[in-house]
Design a protein around this motif. Structure first.
Motif, short mmCIF file in Angstrom:
data_model
loop_
_atom_site.label_atom_id
_atom_site.label_comp_id
_atom_site.label_asym_id
_atom_site.label_seq_id
_atom_site.Cartn_x
_atom_site.Cartn_y
_atom_site.Cartn_z
N LEU A 1 11.22 -6.86 -7.56
CA LEU A 1 10.22 -7.24 -9.45
C LEU A 1 11.13 -7.28 -9.95
N TYR B 1 1.63 -0.82 -15.48
CA TYR B 1 0.26 -0.59 -16.07
C TYR B 1 -0.02 -1.80 -14.49
N ARG B 2 0.60 -2.59 -13.90
CA ARG B 2 0.40 -3.46 -12.92
C ARG B 2 1.88 -3.26 -11.99
N ALA B 3 2.95 -3.03 -12.44
CA ALA B 3 4.27 -2.31 -11.33
C ALA B 3 4.35 -1.53 -10.81
N GLN C 1 -6.01 1.58 -0.01
CA GLN C 1 -4.57 2.21 -0.20
C GLN C 1 -4.51 3.92 0.15
N ARG D 1 5.07 6.82 -0.18
CA ARG D 1 4.45 6.06 -0.81
C ARG D 1 4.19 4.13 -0.87
N GLN E 1 -6.85 -7.66 -16.20
CA GLN E 1 -5.63 -8.48 -15.52
C GLN E 1 -6.45 -9.68 -15.21
N ARG F 1 1.76 -7.34 -4.24
CA ARG F 1 0.76 -7.66 -5.84
C ARG F 1 1.29 -9.29 -6.35
N GLU G 1 1.51 -0.14 -10.79
CA GLU G 1 -0.24 0.82 -9.75
C GLU G 1 0.22 0.39 -8.64
N TRP G 2 -0.58 1.89 -7.54
CA TRP G 2 -0.15 2.02 -6.31
C TRP G 2 0.65 2.53 -6.14
N LEU G 3 1.84 2.83 -7.21
CA LEU G 3 2.77 3.74 -6.89
C LEU G 3 2.29 4.77 -7.40
N SER H 1 -4.35 3.70 -10.66
CA SER H 1 -4.94 2.50 -10.94
C SER H 1 -6.10 2.34 -12.26
N ILE I 1 2.39 -9.83 -10.62
CA ILE I 1 2.70 -9.66 -11.19
C ILE I 1 2.65 -10.22 -12.98
N VAL J 1 2.68 0.78 -1.30
CA VAL J 1 2.07 -0.09 -2.22
C VAL J 1 1.65 -1.13 -1.42
N PRO J 2 0.57 -2.41 -2.03
CA PRO J 2 0.70 -3.12 -1.13
C PRO J 2 1.04 -4.46 -2.39
#
Lengths: 375, 375
Positions: free
Chosen positions: B266, A260-262, B43, B53, B5, B58, A264-266, A272, B60, B55-56
């Motif tokens: 990641l 849900y975080r990893a 975004q 894509r 979060q 983040r 996100e935006w992908l 999101s 995590i 992606v910002p």
């Protein structure tokens, strides 16, 4: 690796005929090698202590290897325009949901025509259902039925407009499919959806349908609802169905999964959890805690569930729900297989009936059910 | 979602007793709600056209739900200090590899002692092997043997220091394991490793071992090598083994998988393909093209392979290799199951023999092989 990335980017540039981008990339290659060293140092420093993983912003190309052109187009698409469509009032939710369903109806009529699927409306156990029947049912599927629970975050997908997945299951899986038009919020929060699914299941069994020849199938909220239905059947001592296809199930409405975080935006479908999903979760749960197993079946006791197939994609915001449901089922001694698709976002295998991956996953589900349902 | 979060971050803060961080988070919650809207707009603008894509960056948190404390500690750990350890010369590669193997030896002796695994060195088909035997072998595994191919990017994992996975397979899987100490670059690039794996397989069969009671097992480069070995056996008309466990296989040395970018920075084990991996790939392939099926078995014809189990984690840099190998096997009509772990990076299930997930996956592999190997 940098050169691999550049080749990949150059490939994208070439496909879009943007020679300028391609030349720029070549010219900046050595500068970017230096950038990679700088990034490595910065990243190592940011991740030198245990805990939060600091990930830099990135531009990620569309995967091409092992992905059909039709699926590549879906992966390349901008964010879904609806991902943040949160109703500010009950009327606004209703308007969104009714608008989405109405908009889908003409395309679904065309799809049934193209795929040779017949649809009949009926009432079972007091609940409206749509029965979808393919032109031909193979002998092995003759006494079997798929109970389909549509997706749509427990707010979208009602009515005829919610029969898309059930249509594909009838056509590609070659089953008689009963699609449950379960009640949804804002008018009917939890447990109305579970009640309706249970009522239809009971009606099927009361009609004489062998439960071991019933499969329950659903994607996203439909996959979560399928798990909740099975927990309910267990509690009430009803016989289990023969198999379950919980496709990228929304099994945890608290949103605690790592993906849900990893992702996100992908993920370009749901993007999101802060879009419409967390609001839909609260709307559905009503006064019930989001961690309640009826709402978030991941937190229930999954022992005794039937053999289960899970489906997800590597960019799926809900990937962790599939991983955690699989682990929890396996730890409870339940057969739980997972089919994973390269580069796909949430439920993306559903989006183009002509994409080879779409037929592929319904055939995978059918082969899994062939191994587990009674004939 | 933002509140979820924040709760998650607050949980991390509490566990680290950092009340200051926790209070700061609470105080900045409403400011961050505004930030989320700004991020959403930015975004959406960045992702308004089809293609890359965006992606910002983040932060995590460590996943906690369904993950053991031992595994949480591994997921929380800083980047592996070795991820970018690229040899600048053949001597430097040798020094790295020999140093790593020598450093592992004392811990492996302790591990064998603790798990009751005996090790014997032998030569089979002219190749050095280590035979690992658990204290007791269940009757069902009596005539079976696991051929283990160690990981380490085709540059690390030689000698006694490379017997870690084979030791766990013997102890937790309860098999007799033959670990192949295959030759590696810089001294022996491709196809030496495949030649050696084949020589040991042939020797086993020549000794009278039923091929259908052989399983081939390997992680990362070992999983890729296992697939390459099977392609070789097929080409030479040798009988297939009864099953394969290709755990997060490095099946594509060109690095074209989507997760090679999506999970970059990641994954805290291999971190980025730009670390040692792309250099190791070139060192291994030598003069052979990286896309050659012998080197990158993903690009081979996988029809006729035995039932295959894949294992990966949601943060695995190589997640796409597992997804693509599964899809390619399934499209070729081969049984191909996947077990996925929440939050794990590349091969992380191997890192702590005391983590419940470590025993779990070896038991999963054994149950899979029980269903497919001859007894």
């Amino acid at each position: 690796m940098l050169m691999t990335q550049l080749r990949s980017l150059a490939g994208t540039a070439l496909r879009s005929s943007s020679w300028t981008v391609c030349l720029l990339l070549a010219a900046t290659a050595s500068a970017q090698e230096a950038d990679f060293s700088a990034l490595t140092e910065a990243q190592s420093a940011l991740n030198a202590a245990p805990g939060l993983r600091q990930v830099p912003g990135r531009a990620i190309p569309v995967p091409t290897e092992g992905v059909s052109p039709a699926m590549q187009a879906l992966i390349a698409a901008p964010y879904s325009p609806f991902w943040a469509a949160t109703g500010e009032s009950p009327d606004e939710w209703r308007a969104y949901a009714e608008g989405a369903s109405a908009a889908a109806e003409p395309a679904l009529a065309d799809l049934r025509e193209a795929l040779g699927v017949a649809m009949e409306e009926a009432t079972m156990g007091g609940v409206r259902v749509f029965v979808l029947t393919p032109e031909a049912i193979p002998e092995a599927h003759n006494g079997q039925v798929v109970l389909n629970l549509h997706g749509g975050g427990y707010v979208y997908g009602g009515g005829v407009g919610g029969t898309y997945e059930a249509t594909l299951m009838a056509a590609y899986g070659e089953y008689r499919v009963v699609a449950v038009d379960y009640r949804m919020p804002p008018d009917a929060p939890y447990p109305a959806a579970v009640d309706d699914a249970e009522a239809v299941y009971r009606a099927l069994v009361d009609e004489g349908q062998d439960p071991a020849a019933i499969a329950v199938n659903g994607t996203s909220a439909g996959g979560g609802l399928a798990l909740s239905l099975l927990l309910r059947l267990k509690t009430e001592g009803l016989p289990m169905p023969g198999g379950l296809a919980a496709n990228t199930p929304w099994a945890d409405l608290t949103g605690s999964g790592d993906s849900y975080r990893a992702n996100e935006w992908l993920d370009n479908v749901v993007v999101s959890y802060g879009g419409y999903l967390d609001d839909a979760a609260r709307l559905y749960a009503g006064k019930v805690n989001l961690a309640e197993p009826g709402v978030s079946p991941l937190f229930g006791d999954l022992a005794g569930l039937p053999p289960t197939l899970l489906v997800s994609g590597t960019r799926d915001l809900f990937l962790s729900d599939s991983a955690r449901v699989q682990r929890k089922l396996r730890r409870a001694g339940v057969t739980a297989e997972l089919q994973l698709f390269e580069g796909q976002s949430h439920g993306q295998y559903l989006f183009d009936p002509a994409a080879p991956e779409t037929r592929e996953i319904f055939v995978e589900i059918a082969r899994f059910l062939d191994a587990h349902l009674s004939q």
